[in-house]
Design an enzyme around this catalytic site. Structure first.
Site, mmCIF file in Angstrom:
data_model
loop_
_atom_site.group_PDB
_atom_site.id
_atom_site.type_symbol
_atom_site.label_atom_id
_atom_site.label_comp_id
_atom_site.label_asym_id
_atom_site.label_seq_id
_atom_site.Cartn_x
_atom_site.Cartn_y
_atom_site.Cartn_z
ATOM 1 N N ASP A 35 0.838 -1.095 0.029
ATOM 2 C CA ASP A 35 -0.020 -0.026 0.137
ATOM 3 C C ASP A 35 0.804 1.393 0.046
ATOM 4 O O ASP A 35 1.809 1.431 -1.003
ATOM 5 C CB ASP A 35 -0.902 -0.006 1.208
ATOM 6 C CG ASP A 35 -1.880 1.165 1.228
ATOM 7 O OD1 ASP A 35 -2.922 1.134 0.678
ATOM 8 O OD2 ASP A 35 -1.824 1.890 1.883
ATOM 9 N N HIS A 54 -7.253 -6.473 -1.147
ATOM 10 C CA HIS A 54 -5.997 -5.409 -0.582
ATOM 11 C C HIS A 54 -4.913 -5.842 0.251
ATOM 12 O O HIS A 54 -3.672 -5.667 0.181
ATOM 13 C CB HIS A 54 -6.734 -4.263 -0.365
ATOM 14 C CG HIS A 54 -5.676 -3.165 -0.371
ATOM 15 N ND1 HIS A 54 -4.993 -2.599 -1.392
ATOM 16 C CD2 HIS A 54 -5.258 -2.281 0.894
ATOM 17 C CE1 HIS A 54 -3.788 -1.513 -1.113
ATOM 18 N NE2 HIS A 54 -4.034 -1.498 0.230
#
Length: 316
Positions: free
Chosen positions: A99, A294
């Site tokens: 991320d 994610h």
């Protein structure tokens, strides 16, 4: 088991978890996370012969949180990577990020290939500098509803996320995972609503996420709050200004990209190599983890560990 300590880097105290001996591997977490996001990677990588260090980056966990928003530019963050490597007594390291941590890892490899000998990014591809500042661009395209713009306003996202930490992390972690029942909603905050409106409450928690995990996040952000991490977003346009000299530059060290195919950031099987080859021409074959969202290294730790170990061993 990892050991915990603090080191001084660039005038800040950074908390870190470390385990193992051997070539140094740094693991950089994203938003809203802390070292704990790498709990499934520390011991396996250490057992394979690496010195593995997962810091709480500036603004997070038990590390220092500068008050000034401008203290969170990407140059500060990359500087922390370089400083941490030196503080650990090493000259070079492999840097792995997820991320926002992936963006810092890519940028560190771009700026200091003499220090970052290889780089791996999870979920987020390298983001070459665009023609206009990113916050300005998303504001114009979405009327300010894009989540980056929602995060811009001091105190707004902090108030929403801090109101009920348990609910916040249930929604954030489940809502962006591969276990959500539907594709993720476009990250546009509804008028009069908040970011958490884009996710649902899990019932029950997915198998990869336990009550103990939720409690760990709640405890960490109960101490740190969210302002430090949100300040990373508030520097996006400033980063664009500061990195003008590197427009068109390429990452010249070996690189690996890992992504879940249920991640909103997944560019599609046919889109990965074109998106990766320009900014990181020395990349290895990308790894797509099927069914993962994610939080790929938490959702599918065995697949991610296999990919990382293959990459690390190939560097020898």
């Amino acid at each position: 088991m990892p050991q915990h300590r603090t080191v001084e880097v660039n005038g800040l105290r950074l908390h870190l978890a470390e385990e193992g001996e051997g070539p140094l591997v740094l693991l950089l977490h994203g938003f809203p996370e802390f070292w704990y996001a790498w709990r499934h990677q520390l011991s396996p990588l250490a057992a394979a012969g690496f010195r593995v260090v997962a810091p709480d980056q500036r603004g997070y966990g038990d590390s220092d949180r500068p008050a000034a928003p401008e203290a969170y530019s990407v140059l500060h963050l990359a500087g922390d990577v370089v400083g941490l490597i030196k503080a650990l007594g090493e000259e070079r390291a492999v840097v792995v990020g997820h991320d926002w941590g992936a963006l810092v890892a890519w940028q560190s490899a771009l700026l200091r290939p003499d220090v970052v000998r290889a780089v791996a990014g999870l979920s987020i591809l390298p983001m070459p500098r665009g023609p206009v500042p990113p916050l300005l661009s998303t504001r114009e395209k979405t009327g300010g509803r894009f989540y980056w713009n929602y995060f811009e306003e001091p105190g707004v996202a902090e108030a929403e996320f801090g109101k009920d930490l348990d609910r916040t992390f249930r929604r954030l972690l489940y809502g962006a995972s591969g276990d959500r029942p539907q594709p993720p909603a476009p990250p546009l905050v509804p008028p009069g609503g908040g970011f958490l409106d884009l996710a649902a409450d899990p019932d029950p928690l997915p198998g990869w996420l336990t009550e103990e995990d939720i409690a760990a996040y709640v405890a960490a952000f109960g101490r740190s709050g969210f302002t430090g991490g949100l300040n990373w977003y508030r520097n996006l346009d400033r980063n664009w200004e500061l990195t003008a000299a590197w427009e068109g530059a390429r990452i010249e060290v070996p690189a690996l990209y890992v992504v879940g195919d249920r991640d909103r950031a997944f560019p599609g099987d046919d889109g990965i190599v074109p998106a990766l080859s320009g900014p990181a021409p020395h990349h290895r074959a990308p790894v797509v983890v099927r069914g993962a969202g994610h939080w790929v290294q938490q959702e599918r730790p065995e697949a991610v560990n296999t990919a990382l170990l293959g990459f690390l061993r190939s560097l020898a």
